[in-house]
Design a protein around this motif. Structure first.
Motif, short mmCIF file in Angstrom:
data_model
loop_
_atom_site.label_atom_id
_atom_site.label_comp_id
_atom_site.label_asym_id
_atom_site.label_seq_id
_atom_site.Cartn_x
_atom_site.Cartn_y
_atom_site.Cartn_z
N GLY A 270 -6.81 -2.94 3.63
CA GLY A 270 -5.43 -3.27 4.52
C GLY A 270 -4.53 -2.27 5.58
O GLY A 270 -4.37 -2.68 6.11
N THR A 271 -5.46 -1.07 5.25
CA THR A 271 -4.99 0.33 6.19
C THR A 271 -6.06 0.10 7.91
O THR A 271 -4.89 0.08 8.37
N GLU B 4 -4.97 6.89 6.63
CA GLU B 4 -6.26 6.69 7.04
C GLU B 4 -6.68 5.77 7.00
O GLU B 4 -6.90 5.16 5.30
N ARG C 25 0.38 -1.56 0.10
CA ARG C 25 0.22 0.19 0.16
C ARG C 25 0.73 0.98 0.40
O ARG C 25 1.83 1.15 0.88
N PRO C 26 0.91 1.88 -1.00
CA PRO C 26 1.40 3.54 -1.03
C PRO C 26 1.04 4.34 -0.18
O PRO C 26 -0.11 4.83 -0.26
N GLU D 198 -3.23 10.45 -6.96
CA GLU D 198 -3.37 9.68 -6.37
C GLU D 198 -4.14 8.40 -7.16
O GLU D 198 -5.02 8.97 -7.66
#
Ligand code: FAD
Length: 256
Positions: free
Chosen positions: A73-74, A68, A49-50, A212
């Protein structure tokens, strides 16, 4: 660029579902430029994840990243703790071009687009102005940080619950009435950046935008983040990960 597992020195929750990690990584800190990003491996997920590098501290050999929770994943990453190790590759991409420290810069962030602008405002110091836009007061992050570095920090909220009511473009138009600005840096939703690019064009001010885009490898080896752009007066395809994420606003097709 380096890949490795680096110690998380500190983790803070700085907003609703927004986390800040201070990571000890001498090489990444030494090589990083404002606006570059790291690609994070999260256990159980194939693709990294970037996340942008928000702040760089060469002396203390650290970088700061702020993310955030947006998906699985986050969400998983948000469980990381101080003293854990984080698997990252970085620094990646092309960052913001910083001109002379004496230039007057405006950084304009929309929501979670604000973190990569921290190190830009740190560079220009009291020659910089920050305009930060959020949905409402409860979503505001990093106000104290930008206030430390910038001459003025303007908060805009969609509902007027804090600062100016309305979009960051209103804040920018107001600022331009009283200040001479040499360069604008922005990161946030595409529509917001388009509005800013239009104002930059009208006022003949340099403007760099951080894009993004969903990406896979993060290093230009796959085509996932390729997008149509203008360069040297020609239509071409650029990779957001390798040729960006930062572009001159004139290179970007905002409408597509
Ligand atoms: C150059 C760059 C810098 C970024 N910097 C930050 C930052 O500083 N802070 C922050 O909170 N977020 C940042 N993002 C967005 C962040 O990468 C996504 O929110 C995150 O990848 C979502 O992962 P997820 O598993 O939680 O979501 P999911 O939606 O479950 O992810 C599924 C897949 O889609 C990809 N994906 C989903 N949303 C995005 C997105 N918006 N951009 C890119 N890939 C996406 C994921 O990599 C994953 O492969 C950045 C994105 C880019 C491209």
């Amino acid at each position: 660029m380096v890949q490795g597992k680096f110690l998380v020195l500190k983790k803070d929750e700085i907003g609703i579902n927004v986390f800040k990690l201070l990571v000890h990584s001498p090489q990444i800190a030494k090589e990083s430029l404002s606006g570059q990003f790291v690609n994070i491996n999260i256990d159980g997920f194939l693709l990294r994840r970037p996340i942008s590098i928000s702040d760089i501290d060469i002396e203390n050999e650290t970088i700061t990243i702020i993310f955030e929770i947006r998906g699985e994943g986050t969400e998983k990453l948000s469980h990381i703790k101080s003293d854990d190790y984080i698997d990252i590759i970085g620094p990646l991409g092309r960052g913001f071009k910083l001109i002379t420290k004496e230039s007057r810069a405006v950084v304009i962030g929309g929501g979670i687009g604000s973190p990569p602008l921290v190190s830009v405002s740190k560079f220009y110091g009291k020659n910089s102005f920050a305009i930060l836009g959020f949905q409402n007061k409860s979503k505001v992050i990093l106000e104290d940080v930008f206030k430390t570095y910038c001459k003025e920090t303007i908060i805009c909220t969609d509902d007027g619950s804090m600062g100016l009511k309305g979009f960051v473009t209103n804040g920018l138009n107001e600022l331009l009435l009283k200040e001479k600005i040499d360069i604008i840096y922005t990161c946030g939703p595409l529509g917001m950046m388009k509005g800013i690019a239009d104002i930059a064009k009208k006022n003949n001010i340099q403007c760099q935008v951080s894009m993004e885009q969903k990406m896979a490898c993060g290093m230009g080896n796959c085509l996932v983040c390729a997008c149509e752009a203008k360069r040297n007066n020609k239509k071409t395809y650029l990779h957001i990960c390798k040729d960006g994420p930062v572009f001159d606003y004139k290179e970007v097709f905002f409408d597509e």
